[in-house]
Write an enzyme that holds these catalytic residues in place. Structure first.
Site, mmCIF file in Angstrom:
data_model
loop_
_atom_site.group_PDB
_atom_site.id
_atom_site.type_symbol
_atom_site.label_atom_id
_atom_site.label_comp_id
_atom_site.label_asym_id
_atom_site.label_seq_id
_atom_site.Cartn_x
_atom_site.Cartn_y
_atom_site.Cartn_z
ATOM 1 N N GLY A 22 -2.462 -8.065 46.203
ATOM 2 C CA GLY A 22 -1.387 -8.188 45.226
ATOM 3 C C GLY A 22 -1.506 -9.441 44.386
ATOM 4 O O GLY A 22 -1.320 -9.405 43.171
ATOM 5 N N TYR A 172 -0.164 3.101 60.535
ATOM 6 C CA TYR A 172 -0.582 2.729 59.178
ATOM 7 C C TYR A 172 -1.232 3.920 58.477
ATOM 8 O O TYR A 172 -0.906 4.240 57.327
ATOM 9 C CB TYR A 172 -1.542 1.545 59.271
ATOM 10 C CG TYR A 172 -2.312 1.230 58.011
ATOM 11 C CD1 TYR A 172 -1.793 0.381 57.036
ATOM 12 C CD2 TYR A 172 -3.579 1.764 57.803
ATOM 13 C CE1 TYR A 172 -2.502 0.084 55.886
ATOM 14 C CE2 TYR A 172 -4.302 1.479 56.665
ATOM 15 C CZ TYR A 172 -3.766 0.633 55.706
ATOM 16 O OH TYR A 172 -4.484 0.347 54.567
#
Length: 281
Positions: A22, A172
């Site tokens: 990010g 996940y």
């Protein structure tokens, strides 16, 4: 000059922008002149990242939004702040992630009582995207980019959140397949609105905290994942591409369950119920 003004006016929200992929996406887009909206859950890290982006790209506008994506109430509150503050949103990059975890056999729950990885990696980006659709459609053409993974595991609708046989990486992988499946559904729903929805596996075992925490050895630098992700945000050749899963730069095929219409219908019904009522699971 008019083209340049239109380009630099573009506003992009990146979730999980304070570290790893990010942060790399934010720095790249800021250098390209985009207005970047940074999301994080730690105010100190969020402020430090904003200062770093401003230092690297002093002529770029940077604004920050704080929320813990493990709490859907905070996700909705952040969306409310975004709609009240921002006049446009050209792209949303749902990047924030809960990985396999440093203690993968410890099953964690979100604020609403859901399995944490399912909540952060699937429910939170879905809620955020839905809440920001008015802003995205008003800014169209606009793009939603969901950062998924090549790690995908079939969803068992009898035990969606792994109450039996829990393991963090399995959770996940299920959450990332759920993200891909809802990406396909949203893309179909939004067809014709000018808002595209695509998802990707950015790179294999990037040098991120999540990879190291789980005990895996990083294979590639973060930049390897930044480039294919930013491409889905910026490439004019992809302006009308929607409902696709990319393995880095390649239009690829996701897990077979992602193409099962009945499974997608069941997942959407479950997702809408969970985010709508906020009951524990």
């Amino acid at each position: 000059m008019a083209g340049m003004n239109a380009r630099t006016a573009q506003t992009v929200l990146i979730t999980g922008a304070t570290q790893g992929l990010g942060r790399g996406i934010a720095l790249d887009l800021a250098a390209r002149g985009r207005t970047v909206l940074l999301h994080g859950r730690d105010p100190d890290r969020l402020g430090a990242t904003a200062e770093e982006v401003r230092a690297r790209a002093p002529h770029t506008e940077v604004r920050t939004y704080l929320a813990d994506l493990g709490d859907l109430d905070q996700v909705r509150a952040m969306a409310d702040r975004l709609r009240a503050t921002e006049t446009r949103l050209d792209a949303l990059v749902n990047n924030a992630v809960a990985g396999g975890g440093a203690e993968p056999l410890r099953r964690e729950r979100s604020a609403q009582g859901y399995e944490l990885r399912f909540a952060v990696n699937h429910l939170a980006p879905y809620v955020l995207t839905r809440a920001l659709l008015p802003l995205l459609t008003a800014s169209a053409p606009a793009r939603v980019v969901n950062v998924a993974s090549i790690g995908q595991e079939r969803i068992d609708f009898d035990d969606v959140m792994l109450e039996e046989g829990y393991e963090g990486l399995r959770a996940y992988c299920r959450s990332k397949l759920a993200m891909i499946m809802t990406s396909f559904e949203l893309a179909a729903e939004l067809d014709g609105t000018g808002v595209t929805v695509n998802t990707l596996h950015p790179a294999h075992l990037m040098d991120t905290r999540g990879v190291r925490e789980y005990g895996l050895t990083p294979v590639v630098a973060i930049e390897e994942g930044v480039r294919p992700t930013v491409r889905l945000v910026t490439d004019p050749d992809l302006a009308r591409t929607t409902g696709r899963y990319f393995d880095r730069f390649t239009d690829a095929r996701a897990h077979e369950q992602a193409y099962d219409a009945e499974a997608r219908r069941r997942l959407m019904e479950l997702t809408d119920r969970l985010v709508g009522v906020g009951a524990s699971a």
